[in-house]
Design a protein around this motif. Structure first.
Motif, PDB file in Angstrom:
ATOM      1  N   LEU A   1      -2.875   6.045  43.029  1.00  0.00           N
ATOM      2  CA  LEU A   1      -3.963   5.711  43.950  1.00  0.00           C
ATOM      3  C   LEU A   1      -3.829   6.448  45.275  1.00  0.00           C
ATOM      4  CD1 LEU A   1      -4.411   1.901  43.253  1.00  0.00           C
ATOM      5  CD2 LEU A   1      -5.277   3.885  41.986  1.00  0.00           C
ATOM      6  N   PHE A   2      -2.619   6.953  45.571  1.00  0.00           N
ATOM      7  CA  PHE A   2      -2.451   7.772  46.766  1.00  0.00           C
ATOM      8  C   PHE A   2      -3.190   9.105  46.636  1.00  0.00           C
ATOM      9  CE2 PHE A   2       1.289   5.052  47.397  1.00  0.00           C
ATOM     10  CZ  PHE A   2       1.185   4.789  48.748  1.00  0.00           C
TER      11      PHE A   2
ATOM     12  N   PHE B   1      -8.466  -2.137  48.100  1.00  0.00           N
ATOM     13  CA  PHE B   1      -7.821  -0.905  48.570  1.00  0.00           C
ATOM     14  C   PHE B   1      -8.570  -0.372  49.793  1.00  0.00           C
ATOM     15  CE2 PHE B   1      -7.337  -1.150  43.935  1.00  0.00           C
ATOM     16  CZ  PHE B   1      -5.960  -1.312  43.876  1.00  0.00           C
TER      17      PHE B   1
ATOM     18  N   TYR C   1      -8.878   2.571  52.425  1.00  0.00           N
ATOM     19  CA  TYR C   1      -8.584   3.980  52.655  1.00  0.00           C
ATOM     20  C   TYR C   1      -9.112   4.400  54.017  1.00  0.00           C
ATOM     21  CZ  TYR C   1      -7.412   4.754  47.715  1.00  0.00           C
ATOM     22  OH  TYR C   1      -6.826   4.724  46.478  1.00  0.00           O
TER      23      TYR C   1
ATOM     24  N   GLU D   1      -7.076   8.732  52.606  1.00  0.00           N
ATOM     25  CA  GLU D   1      -5.670   8.326  52.682  1.00  0.00           C
ATOM     26  C   GLU D   1      -5.583   6.812  52.487  1.00  0.00           C
ATOM     27  OE1 GLU D   1      -1.536   8.857  53.396  1.00  0.00           O
ATOM     28  OE2 GLU D   1      -2.951  10.476  53.833  1.00  0.00           O
ATOM     29  N   LEU D   2      -4.806   6.382  51.486  1.00  0.00           N
ATOM     30  CA  LEU D   2      -4.606   4.950  51.247  1.00  0.00           C
ATOM     31  C   LEU D   2      -3.744   4.376  52.369  1.00  0.00           C
ATOM     32  CD1 LEU D   2      -4.915   2.455  49.414  1.00  0.00           C
ATOM     33  CD2 LEU D   2      -2.858   3.221  48.191  1.00  0.00           C
ATOM     34  N   THR D   3      -4.306   3.433  53.109  1.00  0.00           N
ATOM     35  CA  THR D   3      -3.565   2.842  54.226  1.00  0.00           C
ATOM     36  C   THR D   3      -2.927   1.508  53.863  1.00  0.00           C
ATOM     37  OG1 THR D   3      -5.527   1.716  55.118  1.00  0.00           O
ATOM     38  CG2 THR D   3      -5.084   3.961  55.891  1.00  0.00           C
TER      39      THR D   3
ATOM     40  N   GLU E   1      -3.113  -2.193  50.862  1.00  0.00           N
ATOM     41  CA  GLU E   1      -3.729  -3.012  49.838  1.00  0.00           C
ATOM     42  C   GLU E   1      -3.904  -4.424  50.398  1.00  0.00           C
ATOM     43  OE1 GLU E   1      -1.556  -3.026  46.206  1.00  0.00           O
ATOM     44  OE2 GLU E   1      -1.446  -0.839  46.071  1.00  0.00           O
TER      45      GLU E   1
ATOM     46  N   TYR F   1       0.841   0.901  53.754  1.00  0.00           N
ATOM     47  CA  TYR F   1       1.435   2.180  53.378  1.00  0.00           C
ATOM     48  C   TYR F   1       1.422   3.159  54.543  1.00  0.00           C
ATOM     49  CZ  TYR F   1       0.879   0.442  48.608  1.00  0.00           C
ATOM     50  OH  TYR F   1       0.938  -0.315  47.466  1.00  0.00           O
TER      51      TYR F   1
END
Length: 659
Positions: free
Chosen positions: A165-166, A192, A194, A263-265, A267, A277
């Motif tokens: 997922l990143f 999620f 982002y 960018e996944l920040t 959850e 993250y």
């Protein structure tokens, strides 16, 4: 135009009331849709056109693997000239790590050609592709599509299924060829969050957002559970997008083409604390510190390096730095894979004697720590990987690691052991790209990667001209700072003979009695000396010789031909160059024309050219100083004018009459 947004419940975006049909139907095309002359007339000089590039990304759930995203993409391109045939080489990048990798499915590709007034279709199957290893845990499924010729239309369709997922794909709206329709949709569940950023000068024609309520059936503590969650469907599209092509001294054209990055920040699950993250840089450090291919590698069994330590430890930090560099460089060579993560354990890397950039330089950090120094890994995005999108915390934008040592006086020294001959304080050009980030619990700061890039050079030529127009003499070149570092790398990797052959880039120059002198551990410049002979170098018209004022260092043309430029001019380094030409004439020769002194300055760039007669000839001095690396796009016009004047002054001649 730059937009920054957060893909979450706080997301706000203006919806444009614009709708457009999908520009092509996959698998079908008519003769009229392949009208080559229409496209050539509309886009003169272009090698190819992207007719449509469409993608839809949705999240799904697999009971064995958890949440995944599925990216469905289809693209159609028409080839307009011979130069566009390379677009028949099509690659699908996919990611893999720790024994897992993304899956490519639903692949189909076609090549359409017109034969005898009818469309002929050639189908390409997935089995015809071949896998190519790329860097930083990426691979490509590549195809050399068959039957490609001018006038061909190619189309490709595929699905990426990803557990990573990143690695939610960014989307490029703009390319080096015109794009008629670019369209990206994203269905994002609220679990999620982002960070997203749009970068580019292209105004998006469609920016839509729609909320929905979805039911998810997931595994929770071994049991199937239904949960309801809000999802947001985003759509971005742009039409008739002009190309953005690289020009001379462009670092990476993708830095400036219109695209969206994600960018996944964190959850966020119902009734649970958020899992961060990259919300903050502390989150980034905590994530990496516990990553088996980063922090755990760095801290795993420091004893594996102890046997490499010398019996008598160095007395000073500077000696310790050199010792660590030499130990790592002698025992682990770079395998040319630029990577932010390791693929093997420290012991495996040492046993193999080779490793990727993360393995080499994380071992260097560990060795420096074993020698009692404060050393930290620095995350880097290389030039080929592209510039960072913003100062926001990030995990996914890095693709390289270098080492940093903090000295007792507070100064820091950057190190990279992947090069042929490592030197403290210098990085290879691939790693000099804006700023990096030191990532440690005690030192989590931005680091300037461009702090030590001055190329200093002094050339002294003692030359004589004879009646045949031959030039004979000697030269001495002193190259210091970043220039010395670059020359040492080139000499080590290419060998001295190859280095000498490319030094002047003049096929008629003959060198003899060549020598290279340097001490890698001191700050004195590298010294190059040789005898030089160039037969029939000078043009003769009647009884006069016409000699370029700065001989073979003449800049003969302005490479900056475009009147306007949308992105910066980026040089590899700053420059401090001095060249002195002492020319001795024969007894029957005399000067009839000597160039006037030329001196110009533009901002932090300057040059000076002046000549003075001596007892038996002339002395020409050429000074060229460039104290900045990057010229912003808004200053391009003034820079181009300055550069044009410099070329014009470079072309001045000396005229010598033969009695």
């Amino acid at each position: 135009m730059k937009l920054t947004f957060l893909l979450s419940i706080l997301f706000f975006i203006i919806t444009a009331e614009i709708y457009a049909d999908i520009p092509f139907r996959f698998g079908r095309i008519s003769v009229s849709e392949m009208d080559l002359e229409y496209y050539r007339e509309k886009f003169p000089g272009e090698p190819a056109i992207v007719i449509g590039d469409i993608a839809d990304c949705r999240f799904g759930y697999d009971f064995h693997k958890g949440f995944q995203f599925n990216l469905d993409r289809k693209i159609r391109i028409i080839i307009l000239t011979e130069a566009g045939l390379d677009y028949g080489n099509f690659s699908i990048p996919y990611y893999g790590s720790t024994g897992r990798q993304e899956e490519i499915s639903r692949f189909r590709a076609h090549v359409f050609n017109i034969e005898d007034g009818r469309v002929r279709r050639t189908r390409v199957r997935e089995s015809e592709g071949f896998i190519q290893e790329r860097q930083n845990n990426w691979k490509e499924l590549s195809f050399a599509l068959p039957e490609i010729k001018v006038g061909s239309v190619i189309e490709v369709r595929y699905r990426i299924i990803s557990d990573f997922l990143f690695q939610l794909r960014d989307w490029r709206f703009q390319r080096e060829i015109p794009v008629l329709h670019s369209d990206y949709s994203l269905n994002l569940p609220s679990f999620f969050i982002y960070y997203g950023r749009y970068n580019g000068l292209v105004e998006l024609d469609i920016r839509e957002q729609e909320d929905s309520q979805d039911r998810w059936r997931i595994s929770h503590r071994g049991l199937a559970t239904n949960i309801m969650a809000r999802s947001t469907i985003f759509r971005w599209a742009a039409f008739n997008i002009p190309p953005m092509k690289p020009e001379p001294f462009t670092d990476n054209i993708r830095n400036y083409q219109a695209r969206i990055f994600f960018e996944l920040t964190r959850e966020q699950w119902p009734d649970q604390e958020p899992k961060h993250y990259s919300t903050t840089w502390e989150d980034v450090y905590n994530y990496l510190a516990n990553h088996r291919n980063f922090g755990l590698f760095l801290n795993e069994k420091p004893s594996v390096l102890w046997k490499y330590l010398p019996e008598n430890l160095p007395d000073t930090p500077e000696e310790s730095i050199w010792t660590a560099l030499e130990i790592i460089h002698e025992n682990v060579r770079w395998n040319n894979n630029a990577s932010f993560y390791t693929n093997h354990t420290p012991q495996e890397v040492l046993n193999n004697g080779a490793g990727n950039s993360a393995e080499v330089n994380l071992l260097l950090v560990a060795m420096l720590r074993n020698l009692g120094l404060q050393s930290y890994p620095v995350a880097v995005s290389t030039v080929s990987n592209g510039s960072l999108f913003s100062d926001m915390p990030t995990i996914t934008q890095w693709n390289y690691v270098v080492a940093l040592v903090k000295l007792p006086d507070g100064e820091h020294v950057l190190l990279d052991a992947t090069v042929p001959r490592p030197v403290p304080g210098y990085l290879p050009p691939r790693a000099i790209n804006g700023r990096g980030r030191a990532l440690d619990k005690s030192y989590n700061e931005w680091v300037n990667l461009e702090s030590n890039i001055e190329f200093t050079k002094q050339n002294i030529y003692n030359l004589a001209l004879n009646e045949n127009g031959d030039i004979t003499g000697t030269f001495e070149m002193l190259v210091g700072n970043f220039g010395k570092y670059k020359y040492i790398q080139e000499i080590t990797s290419r060998g001295e003979e190859s280095f000498w052959n490319q030094l002047f880039n003049q096929p008629d120059i003959q060198l003899s009695n060549k020598s290279i002198e340097f001490e890698i551990m001191d700050k004195n410049p590298i010294k190059l000396k040789a005898n030089i002979h160039i037969p029939s170098y000078v043009a003769r018209i009647g009884n006069e010789f016409i000699i370029p004022a700065i001989f073979f260092e003449t800049i003969s043309e302005n490479v900056f031909q475009s009147k306007e430029r949308q992105f910066p001019v980026t040089f590899d380094n700053t420059l401090n160059s001095v060249s002195i030409f002492n020319l001795e004439l024969g007894d029957n020769m005399k000067f009839t024309h000597i160039p006037e002194k030329k001196s110009r300055r533009w901002g932090r760039l300057s040059y000076e050219l002046f000549a003075e007669e001596t007892d038996n000839g002339i002395k020409i001095t050429w000074l060229n100083h460039r104290r900045i690396r990057t010229i912003p796009a808004q200053n391009y016009s003034g820079f181009r004018s300055f550069y044009s004047r410099m070329v014009e002054d470079n072309l001045k001649n000396i005229i010598v009459k033969i009695d």
